[in-house]
Design a protein around this motif. Sequence first.
Motif, mmCIF file in Angstrom:
data_model
loop_
_atom_site.group_PDB
_atom_site.id
_atom_site.type_symbol
_atom_site.label_atom_id
_atom_site.label_comp_id
_atom_site.label_asym_id
_atom_site.label_seq_id
_atom_site.Cartn_x
_atom_site.Cartn_y
_atom_site.Cartn_z
ATOM 1 N N THR A 39 0.856 -1.176 0.000
ATOM 2 C CA THR A 39 0.000 0.000 0.000
ATOM 3 C C THR A 39 0.895 1.230 0.000
ATOM 4 O OG1 THR A 39 -0.152 0.019 2.404
ATOM 5 C CG2 THR A 39 -1.917 -1.106 1.220
ATOM 6 N N ILE A 40 0.388 2.300 -0.560
ATOM 7 C CA ILE A 40 1.155 3.543 -0.599
ATOM 8 C C ILE A 40 1.148 4.161 0.788
ATOM 9 C CG2 ILE A 40 1.189 5.883 -1.556
ATOM 10 C CD1 ILE A 40 0.079 4.656 -4.153
ATOM 11 N N ASP A 41 2.334 4.509 1.262
ATOM 12 C CA ASP A 41 2.462 5.134 2.569
ATOM 13 C C ASP A 41 1.970 6.570 2.507
ATOM 14 O OD1 ASP A 41 3.664 2.785 3.482
ATOM 15 O OD2 ASP A 41 5.684 3.524 3.084
ATOM 16 N N LYS A 42 1.614 7.100 3.647
ATOM 17 C CA LYS A 42 1.177 8.495 3.727
ATOM 18 C C LYS A 42 2.295 9.379 3.179
ATOM 19 C CE LYS A 42 -0.508 12.020 6.827
ATOM 20 N NZ LYS A 42 -0.743 12.436 8.189
ATOM 21 N N SER A 43 1.932 10.298 2.346
ATOM 22 C CA SER A 43 2.905 11.174 1.708
ATOM 23 C C SER A 43 3.533 12.145 2.712
ATOM 24 C CB SER A 43 2.221 11.958 0.594
ATOM 25 O OG SER A 43 3.146 12.809 -0.033
ATOM 26 N N VAL A 44 4.840 12.272 2.627
ATOM 27 C CA VAL A 44 5.585 13.232 3.433
ATOM 28 C C VAL A 44 6.163 14.254 2.463
ATOM 29 C CG1 VAL A 44 7.589 13.527 4.953
ATOM 30 C CG2 VAL A 44 6.182 11.481 5.150
ATOM 31 N N ASN A 45 6.109 15.522 2.817
ATOM 32 C CA ASN A 45 6.668 16.570 1.973
ATOM 33 C C ASN A 45 8.112 16.216 1.625
ATOM 34 O OD1 ASN A 45 7.852 18.879 0.915
ATOM 35 N ND2 ASN A 45 6.667 20.246 2.217
ATOM 36 N N GLN A 46 8.425 16.113 0.341
ATOM 37 C CA GLN A 46 9.742 15.658 -0.084
ATOM 38 C C GLN A 46 10.824 16.708 0.120
ATOM 39 O OE1 GLN A 46 9.477 13.716 -3.939
ATOM 40 N NE2 GLN A 46 7.810 12.435 -3.237
ATOM 41 N N ASP A 47 10.449 17.923 0.500
ATOM 42 C CA ASP A 47 11.435 18.970 0.747
ATOM 43 C C ASP A 47 11.852 19.057 2.215
ATOM 44 O OD1 ASP A 47 11.460 19.692 -1.931
ATOM 45 O OD2 ASP A 47 9.823 21.128 -1.673
ATOM 46 N N LEU A 48 11.283 18.216 3.066
ATOM 47 C CA LEU A 48 11.642 18.253 4.485
ATOM 48 C C LEU A 48 13.097 17.858 4.679
ATOM 49 C CD1 LEU A 48 8.581 16.572 6.258
ATOM 50 C CD2 LEU A 48 9.215 18.985 6.271
ATOM 51 N N GLU A 49 13.754 18.513 5.605
ATOM 52 C CA GLU A 49 15.131 18.170 5.954
ATOM 53 C C GLU A 49 15.127 17.524 7.330
ATOM 54 O OE1 GLU A 49 17.963 18.315 4.194
ATOM 55 O OE2 GLU A 49 16.753 18.964 2.490
ATOM 56 N N PHE A 50 15.771 16.378 7.452
ATOM 57 C CA PHE A 50 15.885 15.676 8.723
ATOM 58 C C PHE A 50 17.320 15.784 9.207
ATOM 59 C CE2 PHE A 50 12.430 13.729 6.338
ATOM 60 C CZ PHE A 50 11.398 13.801 7.251
ATOM 61 N N GLN A 51 17.499 15.845 10.498
ATOM 62 C CA GLN A 51 18.833 16.047 11.070
ATOM 63 C C GLN A 51 19.286 14.864 11.926
ATOM 64 O OE1 GLN A 51 20.681 18.691 10.110
ATOM 65 N NE2 GLN A 51 18.945 19.201 8.812
ATOM 66 N N PHE A 52 19.043 13.643 11.449
ATOM 67 C CA PHE A 52 19.534 12.469 12.163
ATOM 68 C C PHE A 52 21.053 12.458 12.108
ATOM 69 C CE2 PHE A 52 15.310 10.891 10.834
ATOM 70 C CZ PHE A 52 14.826 10.455 12.054
ATOM 71 N N PRO A 53 21.718 12.048 13.193
ATOM 72 C CA PRO A 53 23.178 11.939 13.141
ATOM 73 C C PRO A 53 23.599 10.927 12.069
ATOM 74 C CG PRO A 53 22.353 11.426 15.353
ATOM 75 C CD PRO A 53 21.163 11.642 14.470
ATOM 76 N N ASN A 54 24.731 11.197 11.451
ATOM 77 C CA ASN A 54 25.277 10.295 10.433
ATOM 78 C C ASN A 54 26.723 10.001 10.827
ATOM 79 O OD1 ASN A 54 25.820 8.807 8.163
ATOM 80 N ND2 ASN A 54 25.349 10.425 6.700
ATOM 81 N N ASP A 55 26.885 9.393 12.005
ATOM 82 C CA ASP A 55 28.202 9.150 12.579
ATOM 83 C C ASP A 55 29.110 8.304 11.688
ATOM 84 O OD1 ASP A 55 27.385 10.613 14.783
ATOM 85 O OD2 ASP A 55 26.735 8.836 15.890
ATOM 86 N N ASN A 56 28.513 7.428 10.891
ATOM 87 C CA ASN A 56 29.313 6.552 10.024
ATOM 88 C C ASN A 56 29.507 7.136 8.625
ATOM 89 O OD1 ASN A 56 29.589 4.635 12.073
ATOM 90 N ND2 ASN A 56 27.633 3.693 11.523
#
Length: 136
Positions: A29-46
Amino acid sequence: MNMPIVLTITSLLIASALDANNYERDALTIDKSVNQDLEFQFPNDNSVYPEISDFEVVNYVTMSNEYGERKVTITLHNTSTGNRIFVSDQVMALYANGERVTPYQEKVSFKGKETQTLTLTFNSSKYPILKVYTRN
């Protein structure tokens, strides 16, 4: 009606109902749409990033099923005037737990400036895909 025939018919009906139930769980099923311009700030330690390429994401739709299987129908554009081969490690998905994942092996030829839509398969996860991106 003799008993073995009744048991056989009953078994077939139960198996058919279970197959229909599994089919519904397998269906994407198609997931709920999220604005594709959103920026997420999860750490990217690797320092996990997609491979540099000439591809840009035009748009995408994320899909999943009850088993947590994740797929993305994505439209990619080859920004180069020359022919390019898209390979899986040139695109990445960001999951809601901050994990970054490339899709299973895929290889598609693009002509210069060509745009194509593909369906990519990612690993199963209890977390949804928030964003799909490339790196130029």
